[in-house]
Design a protein around this motif. Structure first.
Motif, PDB file in Angstrom:
ATOM      1  N   ILE A  24       0.850  -1.188   0.000  1.00 45.36           N
ATOM      2  CA  ILE A  24       0.000   0.000   0.000  1.00 45.36           C
ATOM      3  C   ILE A  24       0.893   1.248   0.000  1.00 45.36           C
ATOM      4  O   ILE A  24       1.698   1.439   0.914  1.00 45.36           O
ATOM      5  N   GLN A  25       0.736   2.065  -1.033  1.00 41.39           N
ATOM      6  CA  GLN A  25       1.512   3.308  -1.135  1.00 41.39           C
ATOM      7  C   GLN A  25       0.753   4.426  -0.423  1.00 41.39           C
ATOM      8  O   GLN A  25      -0.418   4.676  -0.702  1.00 41.39           O
ATOM      9  N   LEU A  26       1.444   5.098   0.492  1.00 40.95           N
ATOM     10  CA  LEU A  26       0.870   6.234   1.217  1.00 40.95           C
ATOM     11  C   LEU A  26       1.379   7.538   0.605  1.00 40.95           C
ATOM     12  O   LEU A  26       2.398   7.542  -0.085  1.00 40.95           O
ATOM     13  N   PRO A  27       0.699   8.631   0.878  1.00 41.57           N
ATOM     14  CA  PRO A  27       1.212   9.923   0.412  1.00 41.57           C
ATOM     15  C   PRO A  27       2.637  10.137   0.938  1.00 41.57           C
ATOM     16  O   PRO A  27       2.956   9.747   2.062  1.00 41.57           O
ATOM     17  N   GLY A  28       3.477  10.715   0.114  1.00 38.43           N
ATOM     18  CA  GLY A  28       4.861  10.945   0.522  1.00 38.43           C
ATOM     19  C   GLY A  28       5.771   9.792   0.156  1.00 38.43           C
ATOM     20  O   GLY A  28       6.951   9.796   0.487  1.00 38.43           O
ATOM     21  N   GLY A  29       5.233   8.773  -0.500  1.00 34.14           N
ATOM     22  CA  GLY A  29       6.063   7.663  -0.951  1.00 34.14           C
ATOM     23  C   GLY A  29       6.254   6.542   0.056  1.00 34.14           C
ATOM     24  O   GLY A  29       6.905   5.550  -0.249  1.00 34.14           O
ATOM     25  N   LEU A  30       5.732   6.681   1.264  1.00 26.22           N
ATOM     26  CA  LEU A  30       5.858   5.607   2.254  1.00 26.22           C
ATOM     27  C   LEU A  30       5.017   4.416   1.824  1.00 26.22           C
ATOM     28  O   LEU A  30       3.937   4.580   1.257  1.00 26.22           O
ATOM     29  N   ARG A  31       5.525   3.234   2.126  1.00 22.81           N
ATOM     30  CA  ARG A  31       4.812   2.013   1.784  1.00 22.81           C
ATOM     31  C   ARG A  31       4.570   1.195   3.052  1.00 22.81           C
ATOM     32  O   ARG A  31       5.468   1.003   3.853  1.00 22.81           O
ATOM     33  N   VAL A  32       3.349   0.743   3.212  1.00 21.21           N
ATOM     34  CA  VAL A  32       2.982  -0.169   4.296  1.00 21.21           C
ATOM     35  C   VAL A  32       2.249  -1.335   3.646  1.00 21.21           C
ATOM     36  O   VAL A  32       1.962  -1.317   2.456  1.00 21.21           O
ATOM     37  N   GLY A  33       1.945  -2.324   4.428  1.00 21.94           N
ATOM     38  CA  GLY A  33       1.226  -3.473   3.895  1.00 21.94           C
ATOM     39  C   GLY A  33       0.025  -3.820   4.746  1.00 21.94           C
ATOM     40  O   GLY A  33      -0.327  -3.117   5.706  1.00 21.94           O
ATOM     41  N   TRP A  34      -0.581  -4.928   4.407  1.00 19.24           N
ATOM     42  CA  TRP A  34      -1.797  -5.357   5.101  1.00 19.24           C
ATOM     43  C   TRP A  34      -1.534  -5.744   6.544  1.00 19.24           C
ATOM     44  O   TRP A  34      -2.430  -5.681   7.383  1.00 19.24           O
ATOM     45  N   ASP A  35      -0.299  -6.111   6.872  1.00 24.51           N
ATOM     46  CA  ASP A  35       0.042  -6.416   8.256  1.00 24.51           C
ATOM     47  C   ASP A  35      -0.149  -5.179   9.135  1.00 24.51           C
ATOM     48  O   ASP A  35      -0.709  -5.264  10.226  1.00 24.51           O
TER      49      ASP A  35
END
Length: 157
Positions: A24-35
């Motif tokens: 999952i791409q967040l604003p600002g280029g940060l990436r997180v996932g479903w965890d």
């Protein structure tokens, strides 16, 4: 040389790790996932994320990862699950730690260079054990000081 089934398993855990940690791409280029998203659900979310992470560890067992590498993989998931249980700060840590990506990297490194990965993992496990002993000693010390303070307050009154 890896069998086609082992290569397929490795690709499957890579895909799962990406889904759990960076999909999952967040604003600002940060990436997180479903965890990290699951971790927002109190208690159940952290356990669900840890359970999904265990599939990667299980594949590590199946692919022949050493005991040290497996302990390190379990440690990565354990740290993420324990710290992730702390409201808000744990969720931020969970999104940054990315235990699944770490574990797939460990597994890939082990398959490429088993002896070097085993040595590095031994050092990591030793470091974690020493850290846990230090935290336990600190907790016991704080508990003793708290009991003494309460006893002192109780005897004055």
């Amino acid at each position: 040389m890896r069998s086609p089934a082992d290569s397929a398993s490795l690709e499957q855990v890579r895909h799962l790790a990406r889904q759990l940690d960076t999909s999952i791409q967040l604003p600002g280029g940060l990436r997180v996932g479903w965890d990290a998203v699951l971790g927002l659900v109190p208690v159940v979310g952290d356990w669900a994320g840890a359970l999904l992470s265990c599939y990667i560890i299980w594949q590590g067992v199946r692919l022949g990862a050493s005991r040290e590498v497996l302990l390190r993989m379990v440690g990565n998931v354990g740290v993420e699950a324990l710290v992730g249980a702390v409201p808000f700060l744990g969720d931020v840590f969970d999104a940054a730690w990315k235990a699944n990506i770490r574990n797939v990297r460990l597994l890939e490194n082990h398959l490429a260079a088993p002896i070097a990965t085993r040595r590095a993992s031994r050092a990591w496990v030793l470091g974690i054990v020493l850290l846990l002993v230090a935290v336990l000693a600190l907790a016991v010390t704080l508990a003793v000081l708290a009991v003494r303070a309460l006893t002192s307050i109780g005897s004055q009154g």
